[in-house]
Design a protein around this motif. Structure first.
Motif, PDB file in Angstrom:
ATOM      1  N   LEU A   1      -1.383 -13.182  -8.265  1.00 16.16           N
ATOM      2  CA  LEU A   1      -0.302 -13.360  -7.298  1.00 16.16           C
ATOM      3  C   LEU A   1       0.745 -14.368  -7.753  1.00 16.16           C
ATOM      4  O   LEU A   1       1.863 -14.362  -7.279  1.00 16.16           O
TER       5      LEU A   1
ATOM      6  N   SER B   1      -0.901 -10.517   3.347  1.00 16.62           N
ATOM      7  CA  SER B   1       0.259  -9.870   2.717  1.00 16.62           C
ATOM      8  C   SER B   1      -0.165  -8.876   1.656  1.00 16.62           C
ATOM      9  O   SER B   1       0.398  -7.788   1.553  1.00 16.62           O
ATOM     10  N   SER B   2      -1.146  -9.254   0.880  1.00 10.13           N
ATOM     11  CA  SER B   2      -1.589  -8.344  -0.180  1.00 10.13           C
ATOM     12  C   SER B   2      -2.054  -7.020   0.402  1.00 10.13           C
ATOM     13  O   SER B   2      -1.674  -5.948  -0.072  1.00 10.13           O
TER      14      SER B   2
ATOM     15  N   ASP C   1      -1.572 -14.975   2.068  1.00  9.82           N
ATOM     16  CA  ASP C   1      -1.510 -14.212   0.816  1.00  9.82           C
ATOM     17  C   ASP C   1      -2.461 -13.022   0.867  1.00  9.82           C
ATOM     18  O   ASP C   1      -2.140 -11.932   0.373  1.00  9.82           O
TER      19      ASP C   1
ATOM     20  N   LEU D   1       4.153  -9.896  -4.897  1.00 10.45           N
ATOM     21  CA  LEU D   1       4.157  -8.939  -3.783  1.00 10.45           C
ATOM     22  C   LEU D   1       5.272  -7.918  -4.001  1.00 10.45           C
ATOM     23  O   LEU D   1       5.139  -6.750  -3.633  1.00 10.45           O
TER      24      LEU D   1
ATOM     25  N   PHE E   1       0.804  -5.015   1.793  1.00 11.48           N
ATOM     26  CA  PHE E   1       1.606  -4.370   0.755  1.00 11.48           C
ATOM     27  C   PHE E   1       0.822  -3.303  -0.007  1.00 11.48           C
ATOM     28  O   PHE E   1       1.359  -2.664  -0.892  1.00 11.48           O
TER      29      PHE E   1
ATOM     30  N   ASP F   1      -5.923  -7.505  -6.514  1.00  7.77           N
ATOM     31  CA  ASP F   1      -5.365  -8.841  -6.641  1.00  7.77           C
ATOM     32  C   ASP F   1      -6.454  -9.778  -7.134  1.00  7.77           C
ATOM     33  O   ASP F   1      -7.525  -9.866  -6.538  1.00  7.77           O
TER      34      ASP F   1
END
Lengths: 147, 127
Positions: free
Chosen positions: B45, B84-85, B81, B53, B88, B72
């Motif tokens: 990341l 969000s990962s 994080d 991202l 996405f 990730d």
């Protein structure tokens, strides 16, 4: 292995269910396994409906093993509904199925499956696959925290 | 990976731009065969140049790459994080440092995925 992490196994075939449970046990994966034998039962569990009314929904499985060939609601539809609901959309879903069709693989990833595993026909390979699944999704992977 | 006899070719991209160039056959990778995509992508990341991202978003936005398995692999422990990962479209999230034995086992597991899937000379791309 942390016992508070549960596995939801969505599988209608009793032989495959038995094999999967046996494989987990043989590999010392002692986490509680909830078995849903069709799509309706699975969604009732995840959304606290039907027979699972009132279930604490902050307590969701660490990983969902989803067979695509299910009665009542098929596996892809179950996946779609899991991904469409805010309460369940980030849960780890691993497709574990006999289907070898490219279109099932593609559709599964399009609908947001985390992983797709074709059930090995060979028993030893099946054991090994379940062992590795357990290690990966129960221990190594970091799931999304509860929103 | 070598320890577990995973002999697949590993492509290393040192930043997000290099990774996207590789995947979409641009710049230094112009002319690369676009049908030859990685078996999986390990994405850190914390990358220079383009936010990771954004890299993930572009992988998921393009029809040619959107179904690639992206894991990730990062030091970040931040809830945001992780969330969000997955938002996405990452398939999996692994925190570094990771127990070496567990990690090699996990890499072996990814190798096993390759074994179950149709065989070919597939690669991992590590960003």
């Amino acid at each position: 292995m942390m016992n508070s992490k549960k596995i939801l196994l969505i599988e209608d075939n009793p032989d495959d269910e038995m094999l999967t449970l046996r494989a987990l046990k043989k590999n010392n994966i002692a986490n509680e396994v909830i078995v849903a034998r069709d799509g309706v039962e699975a969604l009732d569990y995840l959304f606290g409906e039907g027979a699972h009314e009132g279930r604490d929904l902050s307590d969701q499985p660490q990983v969902i093993l989803l067979d695509l060939n299910l009665p009542k609601i098929d596996g892809l539809e179950v996946l779609k509904r899991i991904r469409n609901d805010e309460r369940t959309r980030r849960l780890a879903v691993v497709i574990l199925t006999t289907s070898n069709e490219d279109r099932d693989v593609i559709k599964s990833y399009d609908l947001g499956a985390n992983s797709y595993i074709r059930k090995p026909v060979n028993f030893d390979q099946f054991m090994e696959a379940v062992r590795q699944l357990g290690l990966y999704w129960l221990v190594l992977n970091t799931n999304a925290p509860n929103a | 990976m070598k320890k577990n006899n995973i002999a697949n070719e590993v492509v290393v991209a040192l930043d997000g731009i290099e990774a996207l160039d590789y995947l979409f056959a641009k710049s230094a990778y112009e002319g690369r065969d676009l049908n030859d995509l990685p078996q999986f992508i390990l994405l850190d990341l914390k990358l220079p140049k383009i936010d990771s991202l954004e890299v993930l978003r572009r992988i998921r936005a393009d029809n040619r790459t959107r179904r690639l398995a992206v894991v990730d692999l990062t030091t970040s422990n931040e809830d945001r994080d992780i969330i969000s990962s997955y938002e996405f479209g990452a398939n999996s999230y692994i925190r570094k440092p990771v127990d070496f034995d567990q990690f090699t086992e996990a890499i072996r597991q990814l190798g096993l995925y390759s074994g179950i899937a149709p065989k070919g000379t597939r690669q991992a791309i590590i960003i």
